[in-house]
Design an enzyme around this catalytic site. Structure first.
Site, PDB file in Angstrom:
ATOM      1  N   ARG A 195       0.812  -1.239   0.000  1.00 56.50           N
ATOM      2  CA  ARG A 195       0.000   0.000   0.000  1.00 56.50           C
ATOM      3  C   ARG A 195       0.835   1.274   0.000  1.00 56.50           C
ATOM      4  O   ARG A 195       0.368   2.341   0.374  1.00 56.50           O
ATOM      5  CB  ARG A 195      -0.981   0.038   1.167  1.00 56.50           C
ATOM      6  CG  ARG A 195      -1.965  -1.098   1.139  1.00 56.50           C
ATOM      7  CD  ARG A 195      -3.209  -0.794   1.922  1.00 56.50           C
ATOM      8  NE  ARG A 195      -4.101  -1.929   1.852  1.00 56.50           N
ATOM      9  CZ  ARG A 195      -4.047  -2.960   2.677  1.00 56.50           C
ATOM     10  NH1 ARG A 195      -3.151  -2.973   3.652  1.00 56.50           N
ATOM     11  NH2 ARG A 195      -4.880  -3.959   2.532  1.00 56.50           N
ATOM     12  N   LYS A 246       3.336  11.452 -11.011  1.00 53.58           N
ATOM     13  CA  LYS A 246       2.547  10.569 -11.880  1.00 53.58           C
ATOM     14  C   LYS A 246       3.301   9.272 -12.112  1.00 53.58           C
ATOM     15  O   LYS A 246       4.490   9.293 -12.431  1.00 53.58           O
ATOM     16  CB  LYS A 246       2.302  11.237 -13.237  1.00 53.58           C
ATOM     17  CG  LYS A 246       1.271  12.318 -13.214  1.00 53.58           C
ATOM     18  CD  LYS A 246       0.956  12.695 -14.651  1.00 53.58           C
ATOM     19  CE  LYS A 246       0.081  13.911 -14.728  1.00 53.58           C
ATOM     20  NZ  LYS A 246      -0.145  14.327 -16.119  1.00 53.58           N
ATOM     21  N   LYS A 290       8.160  23.313 -12.594  1.00 53.36           N
ATOM     22  CA  LYS A 290       7.137  22.264 -12.525  1.00 53.36           C
ATOM     23  C   LYS A 290       6.648  22.095 -11.086  1.00 53.36           C
ATOM     24  O   LYS A 290       5.454  21.900 -10.856  1.00 53.36           O
ATOM     25  CB  LYS A 290       7.673  20.945 -13.095  1.00 53.36           C
ATOM     26  CG  LYS A 290       6.562  19.908 -13.236  1.00 53.36           C
ATOM     27  CD  LYS A 290       6.945  18.686 -14.057  1.00 53.36           C
ATOM     28  CE  LYS A 290       5.798  17.681 -14.068  1.00 53.36           C
ATOM     29  NZ  LYS A 290       6.131  16.425 -14.739  1.00 53.36           N
ATOM     30  N   GLU A 328      -4.153  17.505 -10.682  1.00 55.94           N
ATOM     31  CA  GLU A 328      -4.518  17.951 -12.027  1.00 55.94           C
ATOM     32  C   GLU A 328      -5.995  18.296 -12.114  1.00 55.94           C
ATOM     33  O   GLU A 328      -6.652  18.025 -13.110  1.00 55.94           O
ATOM     34  CB  GLU A 328      -4.182  16.860 -13.051  1.00 55.94           C
ATOM     35  CG  GLU A 328      -3.777  17.421 -14.388  1.00 55.94           C
ATOM     36  CD  GLU A 328      -3.207  16.363 -15.317  1.00 55.94           C
ATOM     37  OE1 GLU A 328      -3.657  15.217 -15.259  1.00 55.94           O
ATOM     38  OE2 GLU A 328      -2.316  16.711 -16.101  1.00 55.94           O
ATOM     39  N   ASN A 380       1.236  21.375 -20.484  1.00 52.54           N
ATOM     40  CA  ASN A 380       0.933  20.701 -21.741  1.00 52.54           C
ATOM     41  C   ASN A 380       1.270  21.563 -22.961  1.00 52.54           C
ATOM     42  O   ASN A 380       0.991  21.162 -24.096  1.00 52.54           O
ATOM     43  CB  ASN A 380      -0.568  20.360 -21.740  1.00 52.54           C
ATOM     44  CG  ASN A 380      -0.850  19.084 -22.475  1.00 52.54           C
ATOM     45  OD1 ASN A 380      -0.060  18.143 -22.406  1.00 52.54           O
ATOM     46  ND2 ASN A 380      -1.956  19.048 -23.194  1.00 52.54           N
ATOM     47  N   HIS A 417       2.086  20.223 -26.420  1.00 52.93           N
ATOM     48  CA  HIS A 417       1.828  18.791 -26.395  1.00 52.93           C
ATOM     49  C   HIS A 417       0.568  18.361 -27.132  1.00 52.93           C
ATOM     50  O   HIS A 417       0.419  17.187 -27.454  1.00 52.93           O
ATOM     51  CB  HIS A 417       1.777  18.275 -24.951  1.00 52.93           C
ATOM     52  CG  HIS A 417       3.140  18.098 -24.347  1.00 52.93           C
ATOM     53  ND1 HIS A 417       4.007  19.151 -24.164  1.00 52.93           N
ATOM     54  CD2 HIS A 417       3.801  16.996 -23.890  1.00 52.93           C
ATOM     55  CE1 HIS A 417       5.126  18.709 -23.617  1.00 52.93           C
ATOM     56  NE2 HIS A 417       5.032  17.400 -23.441  1.00 52.93           N
ATOM     57  N   HIS A 472       1.678  15.401 -29.223  1.00 52.72           N
ATOM     58  CA  HIS A 472       1.223  14.022 -29.057  1.00 52.72           C
ATOM     59  C   HIS A 472       0.655  13.461 -30.355  1.00 52.72           C
ATOM     60  O   HIS A 472       0.907  12.309 -30.715  1.00 52.72           O
ATOM     61  CB  HIS A 472       0.139  13.927 -27.973  1.00 52.72           C
ATOM     62  CG  HIS A 472       0.706  13.941 -26.587  1.00 52.72           C
ATOM     63  ND1 HIS A 472       0.067  14.555 -25.537  1.00 52.72           N
ATOM     64  CD2 HIS A 472       1.845  13.417 -26.085  1.00 52.72           C
ATOM     65  CE1 HIS A 472       0.799  14.415 -24.444  1.00 52.72           C
ATOM     66  NE2 HIS A 472       1.880  13.722 -24.748  1.00 52.72           N
ATOM     67  N   HIS A 502       9.242  11.944 -28.790  1.00 50.77           N
ATOM     68  CA  HIS A 502       8.326  12.816 -28.060  1.00 50.77           C
ATOM     69  C   HIS A 502       8.821  14.275 -28.132  1.00 50.77           C
ATOM     70  O   HIS A 502       8.067  15.184 -28.478  1.00 50.77           O
ATOM     71  CB  HIS A 502       8.235  12.336 -26.608  1.00 50.77           C
ATOM     72  CG  HIS A 502       7.364  13.181 -25.752  1.00 50.77           C
ATOM     73  ND1 HIS A 502       5.997  13.166 -25.874  1.00 50.77           N
ATOM     74  CD2 HIS A 502       7.663  14.094 -24.789  1.00 50.77           C
ATOM     75  CE1 HIS A 502       5.488  14.031 -25.006  1.00 50.77           C
ATOM     76  NE2 HIS A 502       6.479  14.600 -24.337  1.00 50.77           N
TER      77      HIS A 502
HETATM   78  N1  LIG Z   1       5.344  10.491 -15.200  1.00 50.19           N
HETATM   79  C1  LIG Z   1       5.335  11.559 -15.961  1.00 50.19           C
HETATM   80  O1  LIG Z   1       4.942  12.650 -15.529  1.00 50.19           O
HETATM   81  C2  LIG Z   1       5.841  11.462 -17.363  1.00 50.19           C
HETATM   82  C3  LIG Z   1       6.029  12.631 -18.114  1.00 50.19           C
HETATM   83  C4  LIG Z   1       6.547  12.513 -19.403  1.00 50.19           C
HETATM   84  C5  LIG Z   1       6.868  11.271 -19.912  1.00 50.19           C
HETATM   85  N2  LIG Z   1       6.668  10.154 -19.164  1.00 50.19           N
HETATM   86  C6  LIG Z   1       7.012   8.825 -19.685  1.00 50.19           C
HETATM   87  O2  LIG Z   1       8.406   8.748 -19.860  1.00 50.19           O
HETATM   88  C7  LIG Z   1       8.694   7.765 -20.843  1.00 50.19           C
HETATM   89  C8  LIG Z   1       9.795   8.258 -21.741  1.00 50.19           C
HETATM   90  O3  LIG Z   1      10.947   8.501 -20.961  1.00 50.19           O
HETATM   91  P1  LIG Z   1      12.415   8.564 -21.608  1.00 50.19           P
HETATM   92  O4  LIG Z   1      12.374   9.407 -22.819  1.00 50.19           O
HETATM   93  O5  LIG Z   1      13.328   8.918 -20.510  1.00 50.19           O
HETATM   94  O6  LIG Z   1      12.627   7.090 -22.160  1.00 50.19           O
HETATM   95  P2  LIG Z   1      13.289   5.749 -21.569  1.00 50.19           P
HETATM   96  O7  LIG Z   1      13.123   5.630 -20.129  1.00 50.19           O
HETATM   97  O8  LIG Z   1      12.765   4.650 -22.421  1.00 50.19           O
HETATM   98  O9  LIG Z   1      14.822   5.949 -21.924  1.00 50.19           O
HETATM   99  C9  LIG Z   1      15.199   5.986 -23.292  1.00 50.19           C
HETATM  100  C10 LIG Z   1      16.457   5.183 -23.539  1.00 50.19           C
HETATM  101  O10 LIG Z   1      17.543   5.879 -22.970  1.00 50.19           O
HETATM  102  C11 LIG Z   1      18.426   4.975 -22.344  1.00 50.19           C
HETATM  103  N3  LIG Z   1      19.099   5.714 -21.303  1.00 50.19           N
HETATM  104  C12 LIG Z   1      18.579   6.154 -20.139  1.00 50.19           C
HETATM  105  N4  LIG Z   1      19.467   6.883 -19.464  1.00 50.19           N
HETATM  106  C13 LIG Z   1      20.585   6.891 -20.218  1.00 50.19           C
HETATM  107  C14 LIG Z   1      21.863   7.485 -20.063  1.00 50.19           C
HETATM  108  N5  LIG Z   1      22.134   8.292 -19.035  1.00 50.19           N
HETATM  109  N6  LIG Z   1      22.785   7.277 -21.025  1.00 50.19           N
HETATM  110  C15 LIG Z   1      22.501   6.535 -22.115  1.00 50.19           C
HETATM  111  N7  LIG Z   1      21.314   5.953 -22.322  1.00 50.19           N
HETATM  112  C16 LIG Z   1      20.364   6.130 -21.378  1.00 50.19           C
HETATM  113  C17 LIG Z   1      17.561   3.863 -21.843  1.00 50.19           C
HETATM  114  O11 LIG Z   1      18.324   2.678 -21.761  1.00 50.19           O
HETATM  115  C18 LIG Z   1      16.469   3.794 -22.908  1.00 50.19           C
HETATM  116  O12 LIG Z   1      16.781   2.861 -23.892  1.00 50.19           O
HETATM  117  C19 LIG Z   1       7.401   7.489 -21.569  1.00 50.19           C
HETATM  118  O13 LIG Z   1       6.929   6.209 -21.245  1.00 50.19           O
HETATM  119  C20 LIG Z   1       6.439   8.556 -21.040  1.00 50.19           C
HETATM  120  O14 LIG Z   1       5.111   8.102 -20.981  1.00 50.19           O
HETATM  121  C21 LIG Z   1       6.168  10.234 -17.895  1.00 50.19           C
HETATM  122 ZN   LIG Z   2       6.411  15.962 -22.746  1.00 50.32          ZN
END
Ligand SMILES: NC(=O)c1ccc[n+]([C@@H]2O[C@H](COP(=O)([O-])OP(=O)(O)OC[C@H]3O[C@@H](n4cnc5c(N)ncnc54)[C@H](O)[C@@H]3O)[C@@H](O)[C@H]2O)c1
Ligand SMILES: [Zn+2]
Length: 372
Positions: free
Chosen positions: A126, A148, A231, A241, A250, A253, A257, A269
């Site tokens: 929990r 989130k 943020k 939200e 946003n 976005h 998106h 993205h």
């Molecule tokens: N929770 C939120 O508020 C929120 C906001 C925006 C996006 N997201 C989510 O975030 C995700 C995208 O995140 P992301 O772009 O970080 O992608 P990711 O976590 O998939 O990372 C992308 C790639 O980068 C590599 N990587 C990570 N750190 C590295 C480093 N320091 N050096 C080299 N390679 C590295 C990873 O191995 C991976 O293959 C999506 O699923 C999206 O929905 C969440």
């Molecule tokens: Zn974004």
């Protein structure tokens, strides 16, 4: 900002604890000093293999001396981590390896690890303490903060999740040095978005842009810190939200998106958001009085992030994806525009206006963008 690391704290209304945010080159070395104040039981590092291989040792070494050496638990890399099945296995393993209510989870990685690790922390027993240790620029400047968490369902991305605020967000900007160029620049789009939402940050961006392109460590730390502080201010005023302020985040976005989905994720993205920001600037001029000279200057701060320089045929049907945006409702689309840097306005808009704005942005900037 001090050279080493900078920190601030904030609390979302209704949350029992504060979140501490620490940003700096080498910040992982601070972990051991901070963990015992959060939870004294067993800690786990949730990460993916490629990320842990690069940065796990620094994180674990940072915890040394606290007596709370965290155990690594690996999830699949990238978006594959955000599944119900991975989440289920992760929860099972955490509990069978001895996680108790007085323990915690450190999510080490990009936004994917942060989302699934955060969700596991909010569900296990929990809810246990969570530390976000983001290693992509997108996660460091944006997704690690806000609470989130999510996994995907077969019907769509991020459809199952919770709000679970981390106790600590520890950004070691040294980790960002190993990011591939494209991933780094994609993250910069979120940084530019944040700067557009904050007058002072926007003023600084005019000075920082070149150094950010070159990944100068001081500039990167400052930009991440300022993005997170912006943020935090927004989230603290609208944690669930519900009050409409969080919608400002946003910016760029709505179009972003739709483009990202239409391109079948050939645009990242951040690249899609960069185009969305350009469209938002065009529309801001037309609808909320952003000065044309200002819009042009701002466009130059973001145009270099748009890739490919020409939006190609793969994105031709992007407006069809607008209605699937989570921020839309039965009344129509809600988008964010800027009457000036730092002055966002939420407005209802038609898909046709967005389409026209992106076409105009393309006309102005396609082919005139140098891509390094
Ligand atoms: N929770 C939120 O508020 C929120 C906001 C925006 C996006 N997201 C989510 O975030 C995700 C995208 O995140 P992301 O772009 O970080 O992608 P990711 O976590 O998939 O990372 C992308 C790639 O980068 C590599 N990587 C990570 N750190 C590295 C480093 N320091 N050096 C080299 N390679 C590295 C990873 O191995 C991976 O293959 C999506 O699923 C999206 O929905 C969440
Ligand atoms: Zn974004």
């Amino acid at each position: 900002m001090p050279a080493a690391s900078a920190s601030f704290r904030f609390r979302s209304p209704g949350e029992p604890s504060e979140t501490e945010v620490v940003v700096g080159a080498g910040a992982f070395a601070d972990l051991g000093r901070r963990l015992p104040g959060i939870a004294q039981g067993r800690w786990f590092v949730v990460s993916s293999r490629p990320v842990f291989r690069r940065h796990g040792a620094a994180l674990v070494a940072g915890a040394a001396g606290s007596g709370l050496d965290p155990d690594p638990l690996l999830v699949p890399d990238g978006e594959k981590a955000k599944s119900w099945e991975v989440l289920g296995r992760l929860l099972q393993t955490l509990v069978s390896r001895g996680l108790k209510r007085d323990g915690g989870v450190i999510a080490l990685g990009g936004g994917t690890v942060g989302d699934v690790g955060g969700l596991a922390a909010s569900l296990a027993l929990r809810g246990v303490a969570l530390v976000q240790a983001p290693t992509t620029l997108l996660a460091a400047s944006d997704s690690a903060l806000g609470g989130k968490t999510a996994v995907d369902l077969t019907t769509g991305k991020n459809l199952a999740g919770t709000f679970h605020q981390p106790r600590l967000i520890l950004v070691d900007t040294k980790t960002l040095a190993t990011l591939p160029g494209r991933a780094y620049r994609s993250g910069l789009a979120e940084v530019v978005k944040s700067a557009f939402l904050d007058r002072v940050f926007h003023k600084r961006l005019e000075t920082l842009t070149h150094d950010l392109e070159e990944r100068e460590p001081g500039a990167v730390s400052e930009a991440v810190y300022r993005s997170l502080r912006l943020k935090a201010r927004v989230v603290a005023s609208d944690p669930g939200e519900r009050r409409g302020r969080r919608v400002f985040l946003n910016l760029g976005h709505t179009v972003g998106h739709a483009l990202e989905t239409a391109s079948g994720h050939r645009l990242t993205h951040g690249e899609a958001v960069a185009w969305g920001l350009l469209a938002a600037l065009v529309l801001s001029e037309q609808r909320v009085g952003l000065r044309p000279s200002r819009a042009r200057d701002m466009a130059h701060q973001v145009a270099f992030l748009c890739r490919p320089p020409r939006l190609d045929a793969s994105t031709r049907y992007w407006p069809a994806f607008l209605s699937h945006d989570k921020k839309s409702d039965r009344m129509g689309l809600v988008g964010v525009l800027l009457s000036a840097p730092g002055r966002p306005v939420a407005v209802r808009m038609e898909a046709a206006e967005l389409e026209a704005a992106l076409l105009e942005a393309q006309k102005r900037y396609n082919g005139r963008i140098t891509w390094r």
